[in-house]
Design a protein around this motif. Structure first.
Motif, PDB file in Angstrom:
ATOM      1  N   PRO A   1     -75.934 -93.286 111.948  1.00 58.50           N
ATOM      2  CA  PRO A   1     -77.227 -92.329 112.075  1.00 58.50           C
ATOM      3  C   PRO A   1     -78.353 -93.111 111.255  1.00 58.50           C
ATOM      4  N   ALA A   2     -79.804 -92.868 111.822  1.00 57.09           N
ATOM      5  CA  ALA A   2     -80.829 -93.460 110.807  1.00 57.09           C
ATOM      6  C   ALA A   2     -80.537 -92.996 109.394  1.00 57.09           C
ATOM      7  N   GLY A   3     -80.859 -93.971 108.511  1.00 55.61           N
ATOM      8  CA  GLY A   3     -80.913 -93.827 107.011  1.00 55.61           C
ATOM      9  C   GLY A   3     -79.314 -93.971 106.585  1.00 55.61           C
ATOM     10  N   SER A   4     -78.371 -94.178 107.440  1.00 58.48           N
ATOM     11  CA  SER A   4     -77.160 -94.701 106.828  1.00 58.48           C
ATOM     12  C   SER A   4     -77.025 -96.230 106.408  1.00 58.48           C
ATOM     13  N   SER A   5     -76.058 -96.461 105.907  1.00 57.14           N
ATOM     14  CA  SER A   5     -76.038 -98.153 105.501  1.00 57.14           C
ATOM     15  C   SER A   5     -74.709 -98.481 105.279  1.00 57.14           C
ATOM     16  N   HIS A   6     -74.361 -99.842 105.550  1.00 59.99           N
ATOM     17  CA  HIS A   6     -73.044-100.338 105.112  1.00 59.99           C
ATOM     18  C   HIS A   6     -73.302-101.940 104.975  1.00 59.99           C
ATOM     19  N   ILE A   7     -71.859-102.411 104.685  1.00 65.57           N
ATOM     20  CA  ILE A   7     -72.117-103.999 104.371  1.00 65.57           C
ATOM     21  C   ILE A   7     -71.044-104.442 105.466  1.00 65.57           C
ATOM     22  N   PRO A   8     -71.537-105.187 106.524  1.00 62.73           N
ATOM     23  CA  PRO A   8     -70.966-105.642 107.650  1.00 62.73           C
ATOM     24  C   PRO A   8     -70.014-106.920 106.985  1.00 62.73           C
ATOM     25  N   GLN A   9     -68.935-106.908 107.447  1.00 61.97           N
ATOM     26  CA  GLN A   9     -68.247-108.143 106.955  1.00 61.97           C
ATOM     27  C   GLN A   9     -66.859-108.107 107.927  1.00 61.97           C
ATOM     28  N   THR A  10     -66.102-109.382 107.968  1.00 66.71           N
ATOM     29  CA  THR A  10     -64.794-109.479 108.820  1.00 66.71           C
ATOM     30  C   THR A  10     -64.003-110.430 107.989  1.00 66.71           C
ATOM     31  N   MET A  11     -62.774-110.302 108.085  1.00 67.10           N
ATOM     32  CA  MET A  11     -61.850-111.357 107.744  1.00 67.10           C
ATOM     33  C   MET A  11     -61.266-112.155 108.753  1.00 67.10           C
ATOM     34  N   THR A  12     -61.378-111.701 110.242  1.00 68.71           N
ATOM     35  CA  THR A  12     -60.902-112.421 111.017  1.00 68.71           C
ATOM     36  C   THR A  12     -61.703-112.971 112.075  1.00 68.71           C
ATOM     37  N   GLY A  13     -63.252-112.446 111.801  1.00 69.52           N
ATOM     38  CA  GLY A  13     -64.253-112.978 112.585  1.00 69.52           C
ATOM     39  C   GLY A  13     -64.410-111.722 113.934  1.00 69.52           C
ATOM     40  N   CYS A  14     -65.460-111.924 114.403  1.00 75.68           N
ATOM     41  CA  CYS A  14     -65.947-110.884 115.576  1.00 75.68           C
ATOM     42  C   CYS A  14     -67.032-111.046 115.896  1.00 75.68           C
TER      43      CYS A  14
ATOM     44  N   THR B   1     -66.733-113.577 106.443  1.00 76.04           N
ATOM     45  CA  THR B   1     -68.064-113.641 106.207  1.00 76.04           C
ATOM     46  C   THR B   1     -68.556-112.398 105.902  1.00 76.04           C
ATOM     47  N   CYS B   2     -69.491-112.209 105.279  1.00 78.66           N
ATOM     48  CA  CYS B   2     -70.023-110.900 104.502  1.00 78.66           C
ATOM     49  C   CYS B   2     -71.597-110.784 104.704  1.00 78.66           C
ATOM     50  N   TRP B   3     -72.219-109.780 105.187  1.00 78.14           N
ATOM     51  CA  TRP B   3     -73.801-109.509 105.121  1.00 78.14           C
ATOM     52  C   TRP B   3     -73.935-109.808 103.478  1.00 78.14           C
ATOM     53  N   GLN B   4     -75.172-110.289 103.539  1.00 74.33           N
ATOM     54  CA  GLN B   4     -75.762-110.471 102.082  1.00 74.33           C
ATOM     55  C   GLN B   4     -76.761-109.172 101.917  1.00 74.33           C
ATOM     56  N   GLY B   5     -76.106-108.411 101.209  1.00 71.49           N
ATOM     57  CA  GLY B   5     -76.904-107.061 100.569  1.00 71.49           C
ATOM     58  C   GLY B   5     -76.398-105.874 101.453  1.00 71.49           C
ATOM     59  N   ILE B   6     -77.222-104.825 101.522  1.00 76.88           N
ATOM     60  CA  ILE B   6     -76.692-103.773 102.263  1.00 76.88           C
ATOM     61  C   ILE B   6     -77.592-103.676 103.742  1.00 76.88           C
ATOM     62  N   ASP B   7     -77.037-103.365 104.669  1.00 70.00           N
ATOM     63  CA  ASP B   7     -77.692-103.025 105.985  1.00 70.00           C
ATOM     64  C   ASP B   7     -78.082-101.686 106.116  1.00 70.00           C
ATOM     65  N   VAL B   8     -79.267-101.403 105.868  1.00 67.24           N
ATOM     66  CA  VAL B   8     -79.843-100.010 105.794  1.00 67.24           C
ATOM     67  C   VAL B   8     -80.339 -99.938 107.507  1.00 67.24           C
ATOM     68  N   HIS B   9     -80.043 -98.730 107.964  1.00 69.08           N
ATOM     69  CA  HIS B   9     -80.392 -98.457 109.488  1.00 69.08           C
ATOM     70  C   HIS B   9     -81.738 -97.701 109.340  1.00 69.08           C
ATOM     71  N   GLU B  10     -82.930 -98.393 109.539  1.00 70.86           N
ATOM     72  CA  GLU B  10     -84.022 -97.827 109.694  1.00 70.86           C
ATOM     73  C   GLU B  10     -84.878 -98.143 110.656  1.00 70.86           C
ATOM     74  N   PRO B  11     -85.635 -97.883 111.518  1.00 72.80           N
ATOM     75  CA  PRO B  11     -86.180 -96.415 111.536  1.00 72.80           C
ATOM     76  C   PRO B  11     -85.147 -95.304 112.276  1.00 72.80           C
ATOM     77  N   GLY B  12     -84.407 -96.009 112.992  1.00 66.01           N
ATOM     78  CA  GLY B  12     -83.198 -95.099 113.719  1.00 66.01           C
ATOM     79  C   GLY B  12     -82.158 -95.451 113.628  1.00 66.01           C
ATOM     80  N   PRO B  13     -81.287 -94.916 114.470  1.00 67.62           N
ATOM     81  CA  PRO B  13     -79.784 -95.497 114.208  1.00 67.62           C
ATOM     82  C   PRO B  13     -79.243 -96.728 114.781  1.00 67.62           C
ATOM     83  N   GLU B  14     -78.084 -97.171 114.556  1.00 70.33           N
ATOM     84  CA  GLU B  14     -77.396 -98.374 115.107  1.00 70.33           C
ATOM     85  C   GLU B  14     -76.202 -98.038 115.785  1.00 70.33           C
TER      86      GLU B  14
END
Length: 110
Positions: free
Chosen positions: A88-101, A50-63
């Motif tokens: 940190p706040a303002g960073s982003s990523h695209i969460p995904q996994t091949m194995t499941g998590c 599975t893969c997050w649809q779009g980009i996960d942006v960390h706002e207003p604070g960190p994750e």
């Protein structure tokens, strides 16, 4: 979520009792706690491939993420079970996994 009458300020919940919300196909969010200042804690379950649809942006604070089981990928690298990630706040990523998590996700500033 339950408040402990004998311990003022203490709240607790269980993953199996938390309501489930499907964010995307195969990606489920279980809210565990919401603080008065907007802080929140969740469990995020991702099925294999599975893969997050779009980009996960960390706002207003960190994750902050703890990988409980499986292998989580943020779009750049794999994080096996037992890994802790501070984004940190303002960073982003695209969460995904091949194995499941399963992830414990904390937002200290909402």
């Amino acid at each position: 979520m339950t408040t402990d009458q004998n311990m003022p300020g203490y709240e607790w919940s269980t993953v199996q009792d938390a309501p489930v919300r499907e964010l995307f196909p195969g990606i489920r969010l279980r809210p565990l706690w919401l603080g008065g200042n907007g802080a929140k804690a969740h469990v995020l379950e991702m099925d294999p491939n599975t893969c997050w649809q779009g980009i996960d942006v960390h706002e207003p604070g960190p994750e902050e993420v703890f990988v409980v089981s499986g292998v989580f990928n943020d779009g750049d690298r794999d994080y096996p079970a037992g890994s802790f990630i501070h984004a940190p706040a303002g960073s982003s990523h695209i969460p995904q996994t091949m194995t499941g998590c399963t992830l414990f996700v904390f937002y200290p500033e909402g």
